[in-house]
Enzyme design. Structure first.
Site, mmCIF file in Angstrom:
data_model
loop_
_atom_site.group_PDB
_atom_site.id
_atom_site.type_symbol
_atom_site.label_atom_id
_atom_site.label_comp_id
_atom_site.label_asym_id
_atom_site.label_seq_id
_atom_site.Cartn_x
_atom_site.Cartn_y
_atom_site.Cartn_z
ATOM 1 N N GLY A 17 -6.576 -3.305 7.542
ATOM 2 C CA GLY A 17 -7.460 -2.148 7.532
ATOM 3 C C GLY A 17 -8.603 -2.165 8.521
ATOM 4 O O GLY A 17 -9.004 -1.126 9.043
ATOM 5 N N THR A 23 0.855 -1.193 0.000
ATOM 6 C CA THR A 23 0.000 0.000 0.000
ATOM 7 C C THR A 23 0.886 1.237 0.000
ATOM 8 O O THR A 23 1.972 1.226 0.586
ATOM 9 C CB THR A 23 -0.895 -0.028 1.250
ATOM 10 O OG1 THR A 23 -1.899 -1.023 1.056
ATOM 11 C CG2 THR A 23 -1.568 1.314 1.519
ATOM 12 N N ASP A 77 -9.184 0.500 5.225
ATOM 13 C CA ASP A 77 -9.082 1.818 5.857
ATOM 14 C C ASP A 77 -8.557 2.895 4.908
ATOM 15 O O ASP A 77 -8.795 4.091 5.145
ATOM 16 C CB ASP A 77 -8.122 1.745 7.052
ATOM 17 C CG ASP A 77 -6.729 1.308 6.613
ATOM 18 O OD1 ASP A 77 -6.634 0.310 5.869
ATOM 19 O OD2 ASP A 77 -5.740 1.960 6.991
HETATM 20 N N1 ASP Z 1 -4.672 -1.013 4.796
HETATM 21 C C1 ASP Z 1 -4.898 -1.689 3.543
HETATM 22 C C2 ASP Z 1 -6.269 -2.304 3.567
HETATM 23 O O1 ASP Z 1 -6.670 -2.824 4.599
HETATM 24 C C3 ASP Z 1 -3.888 -2.755 3.234
HETATM 25 C C4 ASP Z 1 -2.451 -2.447 3.575
HETATM 26 O O2 ASP Z 1 -2.138 -1.337 3.947
HETATM 27 O O3 ASP Z 1 -1.597 -3.351 3.430
HETATM 28 O O4 ASP Z 1 -6.922 -2.340 2.557
#
Ligand code: ASP
Length: 355
Positions: free
Chosen positions: A273, A219, A250
């Site tokens: 998230g 991400t 998130d």
């Molecule tokens: N936070 C991101 C999600 O939950 C994934 C990540 O940051 O690796 O979609």
């Protein structure tokens, strides 16, 4: 410990007349490329080098905007566009796949000066999801749009539309197939429009075995401070590998994965998230700064190492205050990250034993 240093003292200052601002602050940019079980042994020297180069290139794209007198918001968008085009990161090109074999993309952006924000979730056709989030902020009366409606809005405001296979990368596809097989879940057909499967003799350009961390990191997020003292934050992701279609994390949730206010701080998060949403991580950190007077590093550590860990969540954040204090905080073995302040040297880190 390997660190790459690059001086920006020689960067050309070519402020466009319209973008020139009254310089009251030194600009700063902080970037992340995801957190997770990122270890030297799995990444290998080749992967290590490739990620550091990509992090540096992305950071320099934002630094160029800031050094030319551009806004924090423009720097955030410019940096994330570079990362969205880079298949090493889990955003746009190179995004992870849903269990049904599609790339469903989430992104958000926030302006600390005005508290304006824009976000998109589950988009599948807009080349740059971060620019779509920006368009929602700048050109619609809304804060958040989803799915087909969001992509259609992007087309209407002139953002390039692409087939979903544009976002395909071989390493993410192989990682999905491996995960689904390991979990005994059905493997969807290879996406239409994807390049033919490489034979055993055709090596995948760069393959990082993510078996140790099925969440699949990468991400992308940026926080920036411009010379006028305004801060901004943005995040872009493909979400969690093997997610059910329609799942939203998130990253596009203002206050959870992204937040910016000139009264406190700018934050971009990465991690599982669901926990970040439940804790409202980004806003929580900024509230600790604003209402408890905490230093940004202490506030970030409080939320990541106490509140997030109490729920058994994992991940990390980058954060920045309008007076230029920066913070990284993560409870995973690694977080791809970089930071640079005007006149200083870029620092790039990956593992938790680096600065
Ligand atoms: N936070 C991101 C999600 O939950 C994934 C990540 O940051 O690796 O979609």
């Amino acid at each position: 410990m390997r660190r790459f240093w690059l001086t920006v003292a020689t960067m050309a200052v070519c402020a466009a007349a319209g973008a020139q601002q009254t310089a009251t602050h030194k600009w700063t940019i902080v970037v992340h490329g995801g957190a997770g079980v990122i270890q030297r042994v799995a990444l290998g020297p080749e992967g290590d080098k490739a990620y550091r180069k990509s992090l540096e290139e992305a950071t320099m794209a934002g630094a160029k905007v800031l050094d030319a007198g551009g806004t924090a918001l423009d720097a955030v968008e410019a940096t994330l566009k570079v990362m969205e085009d880079d298949p090493l990161f889990n955003a746009a090109r190179g995004a992870v796949f849903s269990a049904e074999g599609h790339n469903e993309l989430d992104a958000s952006i926030m302006d600390g000066a005005s508290l304006k924000a824009g976000a998109v979730a589950g988009v599948m056709h807009t080349h740059y999801p971060i620019s779509l989030a920006r368009a929602v902020m700048d050109k619609s009366p809304y804060v958040m749009m989803i799915s087909t409606g969001a992509d259609n809005f992007g087309a209407k405001v002139g953002l390039q539309q692409v087939d979903n296979s544009f976002f395909f990368s071989e390493s993410r596809w192989q990682a999905l197939v491996k995960q689904l097989k390991q979990e005994g879940r059905p493997v969807p057909p290879r996406p239409a429009g994807a390049p033919p499967e490489p034979g055993k003799t055709v090596p995948v350009a760069f393959y990082y075995d993510e078996a140790a961390d099925p969440r699949s990191h990468g991400t992308t997020g940026v926080v920036a401070l411009d010379r006028s003292g305004n801060i901004a934050a943005g995040t872009s992701t493909g979400g969690m590998q093997g997610k059910m279609p329609g799942r939203v994390g998130d990253s596009p949730i203002i206050g959870a994965g992204t937040y910016a206010s000139n009264q406190s701080c700018a934050v971009s998060a990465t991690g599982s998230g669901e926990y970040f949403i439940r804790l409202g991580v980004a806003r929580e950190i900024c509230n600790l700064v604003r209402f408890k007077g905490m230093k940004i590093q202490d506030a970030a550590d409080e939320v990541i190492h106490h509140e997030l860990e109490a729920l058994h969540g994992d991940g990390g954040v980058i954060a920045l205050t309008p007076d230029g204090q920066t913070a990284f905080s993560f409870n995973t073995p690694g977080m791809f990250r970089a930071r640079l302040t005007e006149g200083g040297k870029i620092t790039v880190g990956i593992y938790n034993d680096e600065q």
